[in-house]
Design a protein around this motif. Structure first.
Motif, PDB file in Angstrom:
ATOM      1  N   SER A   3       0.878  -1.151  -0.021  1.00  0.00           N
ATOM      2  CA  SER A   3      -0.076  -0.017  -0.076  1.00  0.00           C
ATOM      3  C   SER A   3       0.754   1.572  -0.015  1.00  0.00           C
ATOM      4  O   SER A   3       1.873   1.195   0.451  1.00  0.00           O
ATOM      5  CB  SER A   3      -1.044   0.052   1.392  1.00  0.00           C
ATOM      6  N   SER A  59       0.817   5.281   1.162  1.00  0.00           N
ATOM      7  CA  SER A  59       0.212   6.422   1.863  1.00  0.00           C
ATOM      8  C   SER A  59       0.840   7.719   1.145  1.00  0.00           C
ATOM      9  O   SER A  59       2.081   7.931   1.602  1.00  0.00           O
ATOM     10  CB  SER A  59       0.360   6.087   3.313  1.00  0.00           C
ATOM     11  N   THR A  79      -0.371   9.678   8.029  1.00  0.00           N
ATOM     12  CA  THR A  79      -1.362   8.675   7.727  1.00  0.00           C
ATOM     13  C   THR A  79      -1.341   7.524   8.753  1.00  0.00           C
ATOM     14  O   THR A  79      -0.252   7.123   8.749  1.00  0.00           O
ATOM     15  CB  THR A  79      -1.357   8.029   6.211  1.00  0.00           C
ATOM     16  N   ARG A 132      -2.878   3.850   9.661  1.00  0.00           N
ATOM     17  CA  ARG A 132      -3.584   2.774   9.270  1.00  0.00           C
ATOM     18  C   ARG A 132      -3.619   1.745  10.307  1.00  0.00           C
ATOM     19  O   ARG A 132      -2.601   1.276  10.836  1.00  0.00           O
ATOM     20  CB  ARG A 132      -3.191   2.122   7.969  1.00  0.00           C
ATOM     21  N   HIS A 145      -5.559  -3.106  13.017  1.00  0.00           N
ATOM     22  CA  HIS A 145      -6.216  -4.230  12.577  1.00  0.00           C
ATOM     23  C   HIS A 145      -5.830  -5.544  12.832  1.00  0.00           C
ATOM     24  O   HIS A 145      -4.537  -5.709  13.436  1.00  0.00           O
ATOM     25  CB  HIS A 145      -5.932  -3.972  10.923  1.00  0.00           C
ATOM     26  N   LEU A 156      -7.048   9.506   8.423  1.00  0.00           N
ATOM     27  CA  LEU A 156      -7.537   8.238   8.756  1.00  0.00           C
ATOM     28  C   LEU A 156      -8.497   7.603   7.676  1.00  0.00           C
ATOM     29  O   LEU A 156      -9.230   8.441   7.238  1.00  0.00           O
ATOM     30  CB  LEU A 156      -8.233   8.330  10.402  1.00  0.00           C
ATOM     31  N   SER A 157      -8.964   6.534   7.866  1.00  0.00           N
ATOM     32  CA  SER A 157     -10.082   5.951   7.192  1.00  0.00           C
ATOM     33  C   SER A 157     -11.224   5.970   7.973  1.00  0.00           C
ATOM     34  O   SER A 157     -11.162   6.204   9.200  1.00  0.00           O
ATOM     35  CB  SER A 157      -9.929   4.509   6.592  1.00  0.00           C
ATOM     36  N   GLU A 158     -12.395   6.058   7.526  1.00  0.00           N
ATOM     37  CA  GLU A 158     -13.632   6.110   8.415  1.00  0.00           C
ATOM     38  C   GLU A 158     -13.609   4.669   8.942  1.00  0.00           C
ATOM     39  O   GLU A 158     -14.184   5.122  10.143  1.00  0.00           O
ATOM     40  CB  GLU A 158     -14.924   6.306   7.327  1.00  0.00           C
ATOM     41  N   LYS A 159     -13.330   3.541   8.709  1.00  0.00           N
ATOM     42  CA  LYS A 159     -13.273   2.451   9.520  1.00  0.00           C
ATOM     43  C   LYS A 159     -12.427   2.713  10.778  1.00  0.00           C
ATOM     44  O   LYS A 159     -12.617   2.294  11.958  1.00  0.00           O
ATOM     45  CB  LYS A 159     -12.544   1.266   8.531  1.00  0.00           C
ATOM     46  N   ASP A 160     -11.271   3.289  10.677  1.00  0.00           N
ATOM     47  CA  ASP A 160     -10.200   3.312  11.573  1.00  0.00           C
ATOM     48  C   ASP A 160     -10.735   4.481  12.787  1.00  0.00           C
ATOM     49  O   ASP A 160     -10.434   4.374  13.665  1.00  0.00           O
ATOM     50  CB  ASP A 160      -8.796   3.635  11.104  1.00  0.00           C
TER      51      ASP A 160
END
Length: 188
Positions: A50, A52, A57, A59, A62, A166-170
């Motif tokens: 990936s 970034s 950023t 991530r 997880h 950030l992502s919305e999920k994180d």
């Protein structure tokens, strides 16, 4: 190859040898026989890569639950990142504890992360690439996360006053408190 044990049982910091000459360098980033000598008897089935784009950023954090739990071998392909691992094995003496290691193209370090750990990273340079091997295939049904800024874990991401990307999920991941971990500590 240099291999160090980290503060979290099972997590290894690996620095492959780099053979340099006028063209650049050559490095063996994975060798099953060499890693088996250090206790990593793992078959990897998936490689991920990936990019970034922005500094800061984040991530993570997880994990993938059984039956698709994943061990990972993580390295930085370009740029610089701070890689974070959190023990979520119920009964572990280091449950909820974290450790971090700077991985960069320059230092060539890799992190081996067994199953039972949260994983995340923050970019320390723009256009940072992370490359990692996984011991199991991605399964959306087994995908999970814990908040990157959970006060009980208290990871020092080193971003200072920088607003993390950030992502919305994180950004909406649950806290560790009340989390029902699917992993159990089975001793050292």
């Amino acid at each position: 190859m240099k291999v160090e044990r980290s503060a979290l049982p099972g997590v290894l910091i690996i620095v492959p040898d780099r053979f340099k000459d006028g063209r650049g360098f050559f490095s063996e980033s994975w060798n099953y026989k060499s890693m088996k000598l250090h206790g990593v008897d793992m078959q990897f089935v998936q490689d991920n890569h990936s990019l970034s784009a922005s500094l800061g950023t984040i991530r993570g954090l997880h994990f993938q639950a059984p039956p698709f739990a994943q061990a990972k071998l993580v390295r930085c392909g370009r740029g610089r990142l701070f890689d974070v691992v959190v023990d979520i094995r119920v009964g572990s003496p280091t449950y909820g504890k974290w450790m971090g290691e700077e991985l960069s193209f320059e230092n060539g370090k890799q992190l081996y992360i067994p199953t039972g750990f949260l994983h995340g990273f923050v970019t320390r340079e723009p256009n940072t690439e992370i490359v990692y091997k996984c011991s199991n295939y991605y399964s959306p049904e087994c995908d999970g996360s814990v908040r990157f800024d959970d006060p009980d874990i208290n990871v020092d991401w080193g971003v200072g006053s920088l607003e993390p990307v950030l992502s919305e999920k994180d950004a909406s991941a649950p806290l560790l408190k009340g989390f029902n971990s699917p992993f159990v500590f089975e001793g050292s």
